[in-house]
Write an enzyme that holds these catalytic residues in place. Structure first.
Site, mmCIF file in Angstrom:
data_model
loop_
_atom_site.group_PDB
_atom_site.id
_atom_site.type_symbol
_atom_site.label_atom_id
_atom_site.label_comp_id
_atom_site.label_asym_id
_atom_site.label_seq_id
_atom_site.Cartn_x
_atom_site.Cartn_y
_atom_site.Cartn_z
ATOM 1 N N GLY A 1 2.840 -4.874 3.476
ATOM 2 C CA GLY A 1 2.076 -3.622 3.786
ATOM 3 C C GLY A 1 0.916 -3.760 2.787
ATOM 4 C CD GLU A 2 -4.028 -2.510 5.479
ATOM 5 O OE1 GLU A 2 -5.109 -2.285 4.898
ATOM 6 O OE2 GLU A 2 -4.356 -2.420 6.950
ATOM 7 N N GLY A 3 -1.998 -3.283 0.443
ATOM 8 C CA GLY A 3 -2.055 -3.030 -0.857
ATOM 9 C C GLY A 3 -0.831 -3.441 -1.720
#
Length: 641
Positions: free
Chosen positions: A552-554
């Protein structure tokens, strides 16, 4: 101190009041400053006046340019009318200008008309302008006709210029009191819930005096989750270069193309890389991770950067409707955002382990881009300001690194559309495969996404490709807020660790608004996303790692964060190699008996010319060009920008 939304400001004050120094402080951080000197040279035998002029010239930074208007008082209006939007003008002062205006050599002259021309030039000036003038309203009426003529003309000029300027400040004993607009001055360290701030020294922030104030949305809470296991407390690290609190404006932020924002230190990065070659490490040392040291050095302004201590993760949550979201489960992104708020899931747990705070930000939902614009123009403006405020809030809290991530349905397709519009990419080349919850590849959903992006590009084929137009037509709320975050972080000199398509799409859009933003961005891993690979190549961001994780982004960036911190800690703590330090006291082999092999020769490890590498900062530039500007302040106490 700063005041709301000024593009032109008049600084008034009496003799030795500190008005010139205060005016100089307003332009300290502007990238382009033109100093306009108005006062005549005076009597050559007046040594005291010559000393004042010399002191005034000496304290101007060498990067400033100087212009003189002493030959013709109408020249000042011409300078203002010809100024460029990216410039900052400092006019010091109107008292000298009036002196020249009343000089018999320029008579007969229509003083009233010339003052009116000056006021109109200020109103129409495209650049940011700071004007300094003596305040004559508190003094006694002069006893001579010439003195009365001077005070009358200067008083009229002050009134006309004050009416033309967005802001007026009176400096008394070095203390500024804002007169216009009244009671709107703010301290640099504004509360976290303050309305949208901006850089007062930026020549692109324009006045919104004629616009209705827009109520700002409350910023989301900053969450600090506890890690699931007992954390290992990381030793504190002194922050080598604190975030600089630039002057702020609490309302009237205008984000537009060509903004001049700060750049990282161009000398500290190369010096840090050179320093790594002198450290006591075997082999090739840090390898490709030396780029981390160079980046941190440039953004911190020191050749020995410290590990990032205070880190904040911004998780932007916003969905995209229509074909862009094909293949996603309804409500899945909302579940991920709620999970992060509750301290659960990969992102929140990794943030807790890293000691990073987490801020989950809800962004405007985007309409189907194949049929209509993703956002309305006013939504784009609001989203940009909102992102800027998030970055300002983080900077005010002492955050040293922002991690930018996103979760939302259709984010990859929106990022692909932005890339296609900004870099000329083909949608199929930048759209990653659609993976279902069961781990299968959904080709049908991928084709629907490609068709949605293709139709959106066809619909907007005659539309402008400006930054805000792309955000409105294709990008959506999450990309717009992310763009605002990058711009706000750049303005406050806070580096950003990017992760995923949304952050890279924002980086592409931010190029047209402020090209400096990409120099404050670091990409830890490309994550296997073709859109990230292409955008990184265009922006000149080389991924540090190739882990190809899809947490996931982050979250992918947080996995790499401990490694990046370790590299910085190692580079800051390791000593210089003994051969370069000029001593062998620390050499464990120094006490060993010499070899009895007659063919063995002790190597000479000493340097013939120097015992310490030279990392001296470059010599500062000399004083600016000579001018005849009048100044009533001593040279001491002034802080160069």
């Amino acid at each position: 101190m700063s005041v709301d939304g000024w593009n032109t400001v008049l600084v008034l004050g009496g003799i030795r009041s500190g008005k010139s120094e205060f005016a100089e402080s307003l332009v300290t951080d502007a990238p382009v400053v033109r100093y306009v000197a108005t006062a005549p040279e005076g009597d050559p035998e007046d040594t005291e006046w010559a000393t004042r002029l010399a002191a005034h010239r000496a304290r101007r930074p060498g990067s400033w340019t100087t212009e003189e208007t002493t030959e013709d008082p109408r020249r000042l209006a011409e300078v203002l009318e010809s100024a460029e939007p990216n410039e900052m003008l400092l006019v010091d002062d109107l008292g000298g200008w009036v002196t020249v205006l009343l000089d018999p050599d320029h008579q007969p002259a229509d003083d009233v008309a010339t003052i009116a021309e000056l006021a109109e030039a200020i109103r129409g000036c495209a650049a940011r302008v700071v004007l300094v003038s003596p305040e004559v309203g508190l003094s006694l009426v002069p006893t001579t006709p010439l003195g009365r003529a001077f005070t009358d003309a200067l008083g009229a000029a002050n009134r006309a210029v004050a009416d033309a300027c967005d802001a007026v400040v009176l400096v008394v004993a070095g203390q500024p009191v804002w007169l216009k607009p009244a009671a709107t001055a703010t301290e640099p360290a504004a509360p976290a819930t303050a309305t949208a701030p901006t850089v007062a020294a930026s020549p692109t922030v324009t006045s919104l005096a004629d616009a209705e104030p827009t109520p700002e949305v409350q910023l989301p809470d900053v969450l600090t989750h506890t890690p699931p296991a007992i954390p290992t407390q990381e030793p504190g690290n002194a922050w080598a270069a604190p975030t600089m609190a630039l002057p702020m404006v609490s309302t009237g932020l205008v984000i537009q193309p060509g903004m001049e924002l700060p750049m990282p230190d161009e000398y500290a990065g190369p010096q840090a890389i050179d320093r790594l070659t002198t450290l006591d490490v075997p082999g090739a040392g840090l390898g490709v991770l030396d780029r981390v040291v160079g980046f941190a050095a440039a953004t911190q302004g020191t050749s020995t950067p410290a590990p990032w201590g205070s880190v904040r993760v911004l998780l932007l949550h916003g969905d995209h409707a229509g074909g862009a979201a094909a293949g996603t489960v309804a409500g899945e992104s909302a579940r991920r955002a709620a999970q992060a708020r509750a301290g659960q899931g990969a992102l929140a747990r990794l943030a807790a382990e890293s000691g990073a705070s987490l801020q989950v930000v809800d962004t405007p939902a985007a309409a189907p881009i194949e049929d209509q614009p993703a956002l309305a123009p006013e939504q784009v403006e609001s989203a940009l300001r909102y992102g800027w405020r998030l970055a300002e809030q983080a900077a005010d809290a002492g955050v040293q690194l922002l991690v930018l991530g996103a979760c939302g349905a259709g984010t990859e397709a929106a990022a692909a559309a932005v890339l296609a519009a900004t870099a000329g990419a083909e949608p199929p080349a930048v759209l990653g495969r659609v993976i279902t919850d069961s781990g299968e590849i959904d080709d049908a959903a991928w084709m629907i996404r490609c068709a949605a992006v293709r139709d959106a590009l066809h619909r907007t084929r005659r539309s402008s490709r400006g930054a805000k137009d792309i955000l409105a037509e294709l990008g959506g709320g999450d990309v717009a807020v992310a763009t605002g975050v990058l711009l706000g972080a750049t303005a406050r000199r806070v580096p950003v660790l990017l992760d995923g398509p949304v952050g890279l799409a924002a980086g592409m859009v931010s190029r047209d608004l402020a090209g400096q933003a990409r120099h404050w961005c670091l990409l830890a891993d490309h994550g296997g996303h073709p859109a990230v690979r292409l955008a990184a190549d265009v922006l000149g961001l080389t991924p540090l790692l190739d882990l190809r994780m899809d947490l996931g982004e982050g979250a992918n960036a947080l996995v790499a964060l401990p490694l990046l911190r370790s590299v910085l800690a190692l580079s800051a703590a390791l000593p210089v190699h003994p051969s370069l330090a000029g001593t062998d006291d620390t050499d464990p082999a120094a006490d060993e008996p010499e070899s009895t092999d007659p063919s063995y020769a002790e190597p000479d490890l000493t340097e013939p010319d120097s015992t310490e590498p030279d990392f001296a900062e470059p010599e500062p530039a000399g004083p600016g060009p000579a001018s005849t500007g009048a100044d009533e302040q001593p040279a001491t106490g002034w802080r160069a920008g």
